[in-house]
Write a protein that holds these residues in place. Structure first.
Motif, PDB file in Angstrom:
ATOM      1  N   ILE A 161       0.442  -1.670  -0.207  1.00 30.89           N
ATOM      2  CA  ILE A 161       0.151   0.318   0.269  1.00 30.89           C
ATOM      3  C   ILE A 161       0.301   1.413  -0.120  1.00 30.89           C
ATOM      4  CG2 ILE A 161      -1.511   1.512   1.271  1.00 30.89           C
ATOM      5  CD1 ILE A 161      -3.035  -0.711   0.101  1.00 30.89           C
ATOM      6  N   ILE A 162       1.796   1.529   0.393  1.00 26.11           N
ATOM      7  CA  ILE A 162       2.931   2.487   0.592  1.00 26.11           C
ATOM      8  C   ILE A 162       3.529   2.828  -0.777  1.00 26.11           C
ATOM      9  CG2 ILE A 162       5.020   3.610   1.844  1.00 26.11           C
ATOM     10  CD1 ILE A 162       4.672   1.522   4.591  1.00 26.11           C
ATOM     11  N   ASP A 163       3.904   1.760  -1.730  1.00 25.85           N
ATOM     12  CA  ASP A 163       4.856   2.041  -2.455  1.00 25.85           C
ATOM     13  C   ASP A 163       3.347   1.968  -3.356  1.00 25.85           C
ATOM     14  OD1 ASP A 163       6.663   0.742  -1.478  1.00 25.85           O
ATOM     15  OD2 ASP A 163       6.647  -1.048  -2.342  1.00 25.85           O
ATOM     16  N   LYS A 164       2.366   2.119  -3.398  1.00 27.53           N
ATOM     17  CA  LYS A 164       0.946   2.535  -4.136  1.00 27.53           C
ATOM     18  C   LYS A 164       1.159   3.977  -3.859  1.00 27.53           C
ATOM     19  CE  LYS A 164      -0.768   0.458  -6.564  1.00 27.53           C
ATOM     20  NZ  LYS A 164      -0.911   0.562  -8.189  1.00 27.53           N
ATOM     21  N   LEU A 165       1.089   4.432  -2.643  1.00 25.68           N
ATOM     22  CA  LEU A 165       1.032   5.810  -2.675  1.00 25.68           C
ATOM     23  C   LEU A 165       1.829   6.148  -2.610  1.00 25.68           C
ATOM     24  CD1 LEU A 165      -0.722   5.184   1.554  1.00 25.68           C
ATOM     25  CD2 LEU A 165      -1.375   6.136  -0.563  1.00 25.68           C
ATOM     26  N   TYR A 166       3.319   6.029  -2.482  1.00 20.83           N
ATOM     27  CA  TYR A 166       4.201   6.822  -3.875  1.00 20.83           C
ATOM     28  C   TYR A 166       3.784   6.768  -5.050  1.00 20.83           C
ATOM     29  CZ  TYR A 166       6.978   5.965   0.515  1.00 20.83           C
ATOM     30  OH  TYR A 166       7.584   5.639   2.035  1.00 20.83           O
ATOM     31  N   GLU A 167       3.407   5.505  -5.478  1.00 20.57           N
ATOM     32  CA  GLU A 167       3.225   5.618  -7.361  1.00 20.57           C
ATOM     33  C   GLU A 167       2.136   7.160  -7.345  1.00 20.57           C
ATOM     34  OE1 GLU A 167       1.987   2.992 -10.556  1.00 20.57           O
ATOM     35  OE2 GLU A 167       2.368   2.357  -8.524  1.00 20.57           O
ATOM     36  N   ALA A 168       0.909   7.337  -6.175  1.00 21.28           N
ATOM     37  CA  ALA A 168      -0.419   7.541  -6.354  1.00 21.28           C
ATOM     38  C   ALA A 168       0.834   9.275  -6.373  1.00 21.28           C
ATOM     39  CB  ALA A 168      -1.023   7.298  -6.188  1.00 21.28           C
ATOM     40  N   SER A 169       1.476   9.189  -5.520  1.00 14.97           N
ATOM     41  CA  SER A 169       1.492  10.973  -5.560  1.00 14.97           C
ATOM     42  C   SER A 169       2.493  10.834  -6.548  1.00 14.97           C
ATOM     43  CB  SER A 169       2.840  10.743  -4.348  1.00 14.97           C
ATOM     44  OG  SER A 169       3.067  11.753  -4.079  1.00 14.97           O
TER      45      SER A 169
END
Length: 711
Positions: free
Chosen positions: A547-555
């Protein structure tokens, strides 16, 4: 009172994540900060101090115990931030020692503030002659008969000391024959930690200080050569054997083993002689335990006992939660109110009694056919259990999913399960490899020619005590789609029937993480298409690497992300090229923020009625996605949607009196209110909700919250 800079720096490598354990310690530093907050009454500050102590104890008994186990077995992969178990333990020990020193420094300060309010924690030598006379008589009559000194020598092996046990160790000499003797004295758990002196003035003396002062009465004819106080913390995690055929029997024996678990930490008073300290370490086989010395009070968690004193002038003003007006308008008929329209209740501002009444009414209603209920933590005095027992005794079909793996509540849950079974409730212990953490209740009622199901979905536990201090949401609905999904959830736990065709909810361990990832992907697609794209999320902990990596990608795809994470956060915000559009804050105050709320802009500019709003039982941690039964439910009713999004979430985002901002270096900075001060707890204590207001309050406007109020 931030953690030392060198501790913070330990979280900085590698670049993508903060260390989970050190992030938790940073959270407990924030709890301790509340003990020094002059905005709080002094006894409430003592409460925060005791909470920081209890939190640290549990951290050692579970998380540190696990790391030590890995270290001793020479196994364990490095954490996501690259630290080995040994490196983590070294950093934890350093930070924890600094935390304990800060706790005792704050306790000295609070003692002065309490004394100014005629509330003293003192020592026998500081008492008047009359007070010492009373204390000596009290010691002879109430304490001395309970004490059992134990000689430590080759013919008397070192005794077992239970988890959290506090003991005194003495080096003595017999004046008659000049022979040395070592003595150990455990504080009996049934004796109070503090002795309260009689009279209107509030004066307490710690039990260990009383014993030390009257040692001659316990050891007549002996000379004291040296003494110390120590406290034991043991490994308290319970591991589940996959082939455990009888889960109840397994837990009963595991609870007994917990009391005798490996010693994880020994805390000594700073004046303990080295030879006595070594005697204790050898006697407890604690060569691998973390050792700490304290110049102050041993067992900070016990300071919470002082808060029970009836000094309302030194506590928060009493608060009486509201009962939802809309249910009262229906004559107190929960089913009629829910049938008319979905309802959400915001605890602790609105009473938990509505949840209890929902089940009581179900128990008493002759048209109710069946009740299904999950129980994770229910407390020691549970009206919920009473209602389920009453329903079963009234002949209704009642099923209770009792979670035995609720840490530190296992024993109480075994007692509840036994009582429920005696009443005729069908008790299910769930799936051995998964904790049932979802908070769901179903009531099936015959209404004319149809069967209607009423559901309760909660973000918090069915626990009447914590419901007074935890902020949580209770959602009631008569939606047939929600009822079908809830039924599938119960069938999954009770019969291992994998749910097919879920209509509303997402579930762990099946598809909750995938659903969240898909929602974030949609926001990324909207951002690339030039549409508004944002994620707002509130939770207790953020650890899951996927989830953290996906949030980084979204950011970095242009999605604006605001996270309210009360405790552990392994995500690094505001890092150029990684998380430049992510902001993280933590809120601590009178109430403990506990609700889980997830918002996705869905192509609209937040806040907007088009946004997708969800409530959930799950934090964003691997255990919640992989090893627990959890739910996530979309909020579709317009009024409830507005309450959760426009009130609850915005209030969390704009709070600046109880909020801390997480920096890219791992430090937390308390926000300064400035001219636009906003305290979300005060706001909800003084403004009724949208969802449960009813017609009686329809003419009274609820203040409109705007993101521009953010400090």
């Amino acid at each position: 009172m931030n953690a030392p800079a060198e501790i913070v720096r330990a979280t900085e490598a590698p670049a993508r994540y903060f260390n989970r354990e050190l992030s938790w310690l940073a959270f407990n530093w924030r709890v301790l900060e509340e003990a020094s907050n002059p905005a709080h009454p002094v006894l409430e500050r003592v409460r925060f101090l005791s909470i920081s102590g209890a939190n640290l104890d549990e951290f050692f008994m579970t998380r540190v115990a696990g790391l030590q186990g890995q270290q001793l077995r020479q196994v364990g992969e490095p954490s996501t931030d690259g630290l080995t178990p040994s490196q983590q333990l070294a950093a934890i020990a350093k930070d924890a020692d600094a935390l304990v020193a800060a706790q005792n420094k704050e306790w000295l300060n609070l003692q002065k503030l309490l004394a100014a309010e005629q509330f003293e924690v003192t020592r026998p030598r500081e008492l008047s002659a009359e007070e010492r006379e009373w204390l000596q008589a009290h010691f002879r009559e109430q304490i001395l008969p309970v004490l059992t000194p134990q000689a430590i020598d080759p013919s008397h092996p070192f005794p077992f000391i239970p988890n959290l046990g506090i003991s005194l160790i003495f080096a003595m000499r017999d004046r008659a024959d000049n022979e040395p003797l070592n003595e150990l004295l455990m504080l009996p758990p049934r004796l109070p930690r503090f002795v309260r002196l009689p009279g209107d003035a509030v004066r307490y003396v710690p039990m260990e200080a009383v014993i030390e002062h009257y040692l001659e009465l316990l050891f007549p004819g002996f000379e004291l050569l040296g003494a110390g106080v120590f406290r034991v913390l043991r490994d308290s995690d319970i591991e589940i054997e996959e082939d455990a055929e009888d889960l109840v029997r397994h837990f009963r024996s595991a609870i007994k083993r917990r009391r005798r678990g490996r010693v994880i930490r020994l805390q000594f008073s700073v004046d303990t002689p080295q030879d006595l300290e070594q005697l204790v370490r050898d006697g407890l086989d604690a060569k691998d335990a973390l050792i700490s010395e304290s110049a102050g009070f041993i067992g900070i968690a016990d300071l919470g006992l002082l808060v029970a004193e009836e000094r309302i002038d030194l506590k928060f003003l009493p608060y009486t939660p509201r009962f939802p007006e809309r249910i009262l308008e229906h004559g107190g008929d929960c089913f009629a109110a829910i049938r008319a329209k979905d309802l959400i209740v915001h605890h602790p501002y609105e009473s938990f009694e509505v949840v209890v009444d929902f089940l009581r009414q179900a128990a008493e209603d002759p048209d109710v056919v069946a009740i299904k209920q999950t129980m994770y933590r229910a407390g020691k005095q549970s009206a919920i259990v009473d209602a389920l027992v009453a329903a079963a005794e009234a002949g209704k079909s009642v099923t209770a999913i009792v979670e035995l793996k609720a840490r530190f509540d296992e024993e109480q849950n075994l007692l509840w399960a036994s009582r429920l079974e005696r009443a005729g409730v069908q008790v299910i212990y769930g799936i051995p490899e998964f904790k049932t953490h979802a908070k769901v209740s179903m009531v099936v009622r015959r209404e004319g020619e149809i069967m209607r199901t009423y559901c309760h979905f909660g973000t918090g536990n069915y626990h009447p005590v914590t419901a007074r201090v935890y902020t949580d949401l209770s959602f009631f609905t008569a939606s047939r789609r929600a009822a079908r999904d809830a039924g599938k959830l119960f069938n999954f736990v009770s019969g291992y029937v994998a749910p097919k065709g879920l209509e509303m909810i997402a579930m762990s361990p099946l598809n909750l993480r995938d659903r969240l990832m898909a929602l974030i992907d949609t926001e990324m697609a909207n951002a690339r298409a030039g549409k508004p794209a944002a994620v707002w999320a509130k939770m207790n902990a953020l650890v899951d690497q996927q989830i953290i990596d996906k949030l980084y990608e979204a950011s970095e795809a242009g999605v604006s992300i605001d996270l309210v994470v009360r405790g552990i956060c392994c995500l690094k915000p505001a890092v150029a090229g990684l998380s430049s559009n992510i902001r993280v804050k933590s809120i601590l105050g009178r109430f403990l923020e506990h609700s889980r709320i997830f918002v996705f802009a869905n192509g609209a500019r937040l806040p907007d009625r088009k946004a997708r709003v969800f409530i959930s039982s799950a934090d964003w941690m691997p255990r919640n996605f992989n090893r627990r039964v959890e739910y996530m439910l979309p909020i579709e009713n317009p009024t409830v949607h507005a309450q959760v999004l426009d009130q609850v979430m915005i209030a969390n985002l704009i709070d600046n009196e109880q909020s801390w901002e997480l920096g890219s270096d791992g430090t937390y900075t308390r926000l300064q209110p400035g001219k636009r001060a906003f305290n979300l707890h005060h706001y909800f204590m003084t403004n009724p909700s949208l969802s449960g207001r009813g017609q009686a309050l329809a003419g009274k406007a609820v203040p409109k919250l705007r993101l521009t109020q953010r400090g």
